[in-house]
Design an enzyme around this catalytic site. Sequence first.
Site, short mmCIF file in Angstrom:
data_model
loop_
_atom_site.label_atom_id
_atom_site.label_comp_id
_atom_site.label_asym_id
_atom_site.label_seq_id
_atom_site.Cartn_x
_atom_site.Cartn_y
_atom_site.Cartn_z
N ASN A 1 0.75 -1.28 -0.01
CA ASN A 1 0.05 0.09 -0.18
C ASN A 1 0.79 1.35 0.01
O ASN A 1 1.99 1.38 0.18
CB ASN A 1 -1.02 -0.17 1.18
N LYS B 1 9.64 -16.95 -10.54
CA LYS B 1 8.96 -15.77 -10.83
C LYS B 1 8.13 -16.33 -12.05
O LYS B 1 8.17 -17.35 -12.84
CB LYS B 1 10.17 -15.02 -11.69
N PRO C 1 -2.72 -11.95 10.23
CA PRO C 1 -2.89 -11.65 11.55
C PRO C 1 -3.24 -10.08 11.91
O PRO C 1 -2.59 -9.21 11.15
CB PRO C 1 -1.71 -12.04 12.42
N ASP C 2 -4.05 -9.76 12.89
CA ASP C 2 -4.40 -8.35 13.16
C ASP C 2 -3.52 -8.13 14.24
O ASP C 2 -3.85 -8.44 15.53
CB ASP C 2 -5.87 -8.35 13.35
N PHE D 1 -4.37 3.31 14.72
CA PHE D 1 -4.81 4.18 13.75
C PHE D 1 -6.18 3.56 12.84
O PHE D 1 -6.19 2.47 12.86
CB PHE D 1 -3.79 4.60 12.80
N LYS E 1 -13.32 0.18 15.49
CA LYS E 1 -12.18 -0.49 15.84
C LYS E 1 -11.67 -0.24 17.05
O LYS E 1 -11.00 -1.08 17.76
CB LYS E 1 -11.23 0.13 14.90
#
Length: 398
Positions: A209, A288, A307-308, A326, A340
């Site tokens: 990300n 690859k 996993p969180d 966050f 959350k």
Amino acid sequence: MAAEKKKVLLGVTGGIAAYKACEIVRGLQKAEVDVRVVMTENATKFVGPLTFEALTGHAVGVDEFGYPGDAIPHIHLAQDCDLFLIAPCTMNCAAKLACGLADDLLTSAALATTAPLLVAPAANTQMYTSPASLNNMATLSLRGVELVEADEGYLACGVEGRGRMAEPQRIVERALALLGVRGDMSGVSLMITAGPTIEPIDPVRYITNFSSGKTGYSLARAAARRGADVTIVSGPVAVDPPEGVTVVSVRTAREMRDAAAEVFPACDLAIFAAAVADLRPEDESDRKLKKGLDDAALSTIRLAENPDILSELGHAKREHQVVVGFAAETHDVVDNARKKLIAKNADMIIANEVGPEKAFGTEGNEIYMITAAGEEHLPYMLKSELADIVLDRVLDLR
Ligand code: PMT
């Protein structure tokens, strides 16, 4: 009784980086340091003395014979400081310091002081790397003067190279270390997760990300400056680590979980600023992937859940530990963040809305700090500025 403030005499000489001296003043003041400024005549061509007078609340010395109410200011200013910092220090000033020349207020005070001298040189690359300048800086260093080496980068004169004054934060950190300033976070052990994780598809490709690590590293920098013992568990980023901070580098969410789980038990505070990939390719190809895959292979990357980390450690936290997460949201920012807060058993969630100028990769951000007691909105400001306010609020939760 409050401890007496440390005093820094800041000498500003005539280079384009003189404007950054204002940021140095602010950084020192945030650590409760009293700053006075002396400038060379040339420095006043870049920044007016009035700016420093307004920032410091003290008269600014330029003319040795015109300092208000003091006939021998070079002696008094030099004696009444715990550190003499010269930033930026031109090569002309470095040469004078090396030779012991004292032909203005700043260099006279430098010769008269018994305080440690910290110098942040800045110049055009050729001037900076000329044998004369290098020799002068080596002389200063041998004499015990502390130097904050200039950075490489784009210079005001249009060339790329070494000579750009070190970033104000780096200079402030060195000054505070020399002053032995113990901030309001001294004795606090803080873990911060930062940056993205990357989840390999094959040996050359991955899912990730847009997190740059700027948020986590700004928090780490501010906390270290305030005296905390900081460990960053960091995904791959291009941000320089702050001085005095331990960095544990990881790549994947599972590596980040293992590293964080190891650091967490000894922490007082943990801030989870990383953008952890929730999902990863279930199978990482050890070769690859080549063109010419069949339709089924082309249309499928099977994903598995990671996993969180915040949730796992939030639920494992002990009485004295404060856990802050966050939430990066595209809609219903506060509502989603509040969910959350509960689901992950955090003490605070810092919510930010994802947008072109906010959250991922940007220099600044707008946030909501959400706790069981309520919420506080902070308008758009630099991530470095947000960091100190966030830390203030997090300390209030202890
Ligand atoms: O790094 P920058 O470019 O400065 O950008 C900053 C940021 C946008 C990355 C940062 O402000 C931010 O919002 N970080 C959290 C991003 C995120 O992944 O949000 P989330 O809502 O998916 O996750 C909620 C919380 O759980 C976060 O604290 C996250 O670190 C944590 N988490 C999420 C998933 C997971 N598998 N493990 C986690 O620990």
